[in-house]
Design an enzyme around this catalytic site. Structure first.
Site, PDB file in Angstrom:
ATOM      1  N   GLY A 167      18.626  -5.298   0.224  1.00  0.00           N
ATOM      2  CA  GLY A 167      18.921  -6.557  -0.448  1.00  0.00           C
ATOM      3  C   GLY A 167      17.762  -7.530  -0.483  1.00  0.00           C
ATOM      4  N   ASN A 168      16.740  -7.284   0.354  1.00  0.00           N
ATOM      5  CA  ASN A 168      15.594  -8.192   0.417  1.00  0.00           C
ATOM      6  C   ASN A 168      14.410  -7.412   0.980  1.00  0.00           C
ATOM      7  OD1 ASN A 168      13.741 -10.333   1.421  1.00  0.00           O
ATOM      8  ND2 ASN A 168      15.412 -11.686   0.828  1.00  0.00           N
ATOM      9  N   ASP A 203       0.874  -1.172   0.000  1.00  0.00           N
ATOM     10  CA  ASP A 203       0.000   0.000   0.000  1.00  0.00           C
ATOM     11  C   ASP A 203       0.906   1.216   0.000  1.00  0.00           C
ATOM     12  OD1 ASP A 203      -1.666   2.119   0.516  1.00  0.00           O
ATOM     13  OD2 ASP A 203      -2.558   1.283   2.334  1.00  0.00           O
ATOM     14  N   ARG A 255      -9.618   0.500  11.058  1.00  0.00           N
ATOM     15  CA  ARG A 255      -8.581   0.643  12.088  1.00  0.00           C
ATOM     16  C   ARG A 255      -7.939  -0.686  12.466  1.00  0.00           C
ATOM     17  NH1 ARG A 255      -8.795   5.921  13.611  1.00  0.00           N
ATOM     18  NH2 ARG A 255     -10.785   6.981  13.337  1.00  0.00           N
ATOM     19  N   TYR A 300      -3.648   9.577   0.428  1.00  0.00           N
ATOM     20  CA  TYR A 300      -3.624   9.176   1.829  1.00  0.00           C
ATOM     21  C   TYR A 300      -2.677   7.992   2.038  1.00  0.00           C
ATOM     22  CZ  TYR A 300      -5.126   7.921   6.497  1.00  0.00           C
ATOM     23  OH  TYR A 300      -5.136   7.639   7.842  1.00  0.00           O
ATOM     24  N   TYR A 313       1.152   0.488  14.739  1.00  0.00           N
ATOM     25  CA  TYR A 313       0.155   0.161  13.722  1.00  0.00           C
ATOM     26  C   TYR A 313       0.503   0.831  12.402  1.00  0.00           C
ATOM     27  CZ  TYR A 313      -4.180  -0.103  11.154  1.00  0.00           C
ATOM     28  OH  TYR A 313      -5.109  -0.333  10.174  1.00  0.00           O
ATOM     29  N   LYS A 357      -7.162  -5.391   3.906  1.00  0.00           N
ATOM     30  CA  LYS A 357      -7.868  -5.093   5.152  1.00  0.00           C
ATOM     31  C   LYS A 357      -8.028  -6.323   6.041  1.00  0.00           C
ATOM     32  CE  LYS A 357      -8.383  -0.870   3.743  1.00  0.00           C
ATOM     33  NZ  LYS A 357      -7.407  -0.956   2.642  1.00  0.00           N
ATOM     34  N   LYS A 407      -3.175  -3.312   8.394  1.00  0.00           N
ATOM     35  CA  LYS A 407      -3.209  -4.758   8.550  1.00  0.00           C
ATOM     36  C   LYS A 407      -2.261  -5.410   7.541  1.00  0.00           C
ATOM     37  CE  LYS A 407      -5.537  -6.404  11.959  1.00  0.00           C
ATOM     38  NZ  LYS A 407      -4.799  -7.061  13.023  1.00  0.00           N
ATOM     39  N   ASP A 408      -2.098  -6.720   7.655  1.00  0.00           N
ATOM     40  CA  ASP A 408      -0.991  -7.377   6.962  1.00  0.00           C
ATOM     41  C   ASP A 408      -1.314  -7.846   5.554  1.00  0.00           C
ATOM     42  OD1 ASP A 408       1.037  -7.678   9.351  1.00  0.00           O
ATOM     43  OD2 ASP A 408      -0.950  -8.129  10.092  1.00  0.00           O
ATOM     44  N   GLN A 454       2.906   4.058   2.854  1.00  0.00           N
ATOM     45  CA  GLN A 454       2.560   3.492   4.171  1.00  0.00           C
ATOM     46  C   GLN A 454       3.268   2.179   4.477  1.00  0.00           C
ATOM     47  OE1 GLN A 454      -1.640   3.438   5.622  1.00  0.00           O
ATOM     48  NE2 GLN A 454      -1.464   1.218   5.418  1.00  0.00           N
ATOM     49  N   HIS A 509      -8.708   5.076   2.528  1.00  0.00           N
ATOM     50  CA  HIS A 509      -8.291   3.717   2.161  1.00  0.00           C
ATOM     51  C   HIS A 509      -9.244   3.171   1.097  1.00  0.00           C
ATOM     52  CE1 HIS A 509      -5.224   3.379   5.230  1.00  0.00           C
ATOM     53  NE2 HIS A 509      -6.082   3.772   6.150  1.00  0.00           N
TER      54      HIS A 509
END
Length: 363
Positions: free
Chosen positions: A102-103, A11, A267, A89, A230, A131, A233-234, A93, A18
């Site tokens: 290198g990675n 992102d 959030r 926005y 924060y 999300k 999310k992943d 991020q 978002h």
């Protein structure tokens, strides 16, 4: 021919909150990637899911090759500069460092890679979510690779009958990567015991036990553990090979139609169902419903044919309608109980700080 497939996602800025990356940001990322085709890359495809930009790259450099990761880093960095000029926005991020080392592992972007000996026909899927949490694919992949109620090939195909080996990562181990390997069906209950806790454990990869071939790889990085704060999310990505010695493409549909409740949403602090959507769909304004898209490709000598959008046919419209009902019921519960994540999983600290203040008033 040995081919490496790399999926890298980040992102780097979106329009109006978002939602989705701007056309100019996408164009810049595509421009950087296209310049590498024919030299560093055999082929590439760029798309987005919500506000995350996804790069699918095919090459012969192997997994975690510095030149491939540097290309993705440069594409994301140059896209970030466009996002900043446009005032988007969350510009940059997911890029947690200022310099490439290198990675991409540990720098913020999600990465899933596999090196394969290309079959005469090599179909595969790219899964990309937005999300949500790194364990969001736990249940669908478990059902597709280990449950004959959903994946009939486990009963019908001699190639699939010996089962699959699951490599599962403990996300709570922040000092170093920590994995366990368990075989299905013999260790099915143990696999279920781990994967049920998608906050703590996530599938890293799945392997054919009969042929020793990689079947799926999933990004398992937890951004909060990297950044210490924060940063969104992943939002995992995955590469999944299909057909012949692996489950058929259509056997992955019913597990995703379940739309399991996962962590994420607004959030990054709630539970909502994982909604299957078409690729290039903006993030939902309904509390940032977690989303997943699936693109199917065929591979020949490293060249991509496709994609076909696997969640675009009409049956998924009915699924999405039911997912909306499921999401609305959960949101009616507001902050209470399972609608909001447990205290240790909340991505914002406001409640914890408030509780510390309230503790002083107890007598």
């Amino acid at each position: 021919m040995r081919i490496t497939l790399s999926v890298l996602k980040a992102d780097i800025g979106s329009v109006g909150g978002h939602t989705l990356p701007s056309a100019a940001v996408l164009a810049k990322v595509k421009e950087v990637v296209e310049e590498a085709k024919g030299s560093l890359l055999l082929d590439a495809y760029v798309f987005h899911i919500g506000d995350d930009i996804v790069l699918l790259l095919s090459h012969t450099r192997g997994v975690a090759h510095p030149a491939i990761h540097e290309l993705a880093w440069r594409a994301f960095r140059e896209g970030t500069e466009v996002a900043k000029r446009e005032g988007l926005y969350g510009a940059g991020q997911d890029l947690l460092k200022d310099a490439f080392t290198g990675n991409l592992h540990g720098l913020g972007p999600q990465v899933a890679e596999m090196e394969v000996e290309e079959r005469p026909s090599e179909p595969f899927m790219v899964l990309a979510a937005d999300k949500t949490e790194p364990g969001a694919f736990n249940l669908p992949l478990y059902l597709a690779f280990a449950d004959p109620m959903y994946s009939s090939g486990l009963l019908l195909s001699p190639e699939l009958r010996p089962g699959f080996r699951f490599r599962i990562m403990d996300l709570a181990q922040t000092e170093r990567d920590s994995y366990i390997e368990l075989d299905a069906p013999e260790r099915l209950y143990d696999i279920a015991a781990l994967l049920r806790d998608s906050h703590r454990f996530a599938i890293a990869s799945i392997w054919s036990r009969k042929y020793g071939e990689v079947a799926a790889v999933v990004s398992t990085t937890r951004l909060r553990n990297i950044a210490g704060r924060y940063v969104g999310k992943d939002d995992p990505v995955a590469l999944v090979r299909t057909q012949k010695i692996f489950p058929a493409t259509e056997e992955f549909g019913p597990p995703f139609a379940l739309a399991p409740f996962v962590a994420g949403d607004t959030r990054g602090s709630h539970h909502l169902p994982l909604m299957p959507v078409k690729a290039n769909t903006p993030a939902s304004t309904f509390f940032c419903v977690p989303m997943v898209c699936a693109l199917g490709f065929s591979l020949k000598e490293g060249r991509l044919t496709g994609p076909v959008d696997l969640f675009a046919d009409p049956v998924w419209d009915a699924v999405r309608a039911k997912v909306v009902e499921k999401a609305q019921e959960m949101r009616r519960q507001g902050f209470y109980g399972p609608a909001m994540l447990p205290m240790e999983e909340l991505e914002y600290t406001g409640i914890a700080e408030r509780l510390k203040e309230l503790e002083q008033e107890f007598s």
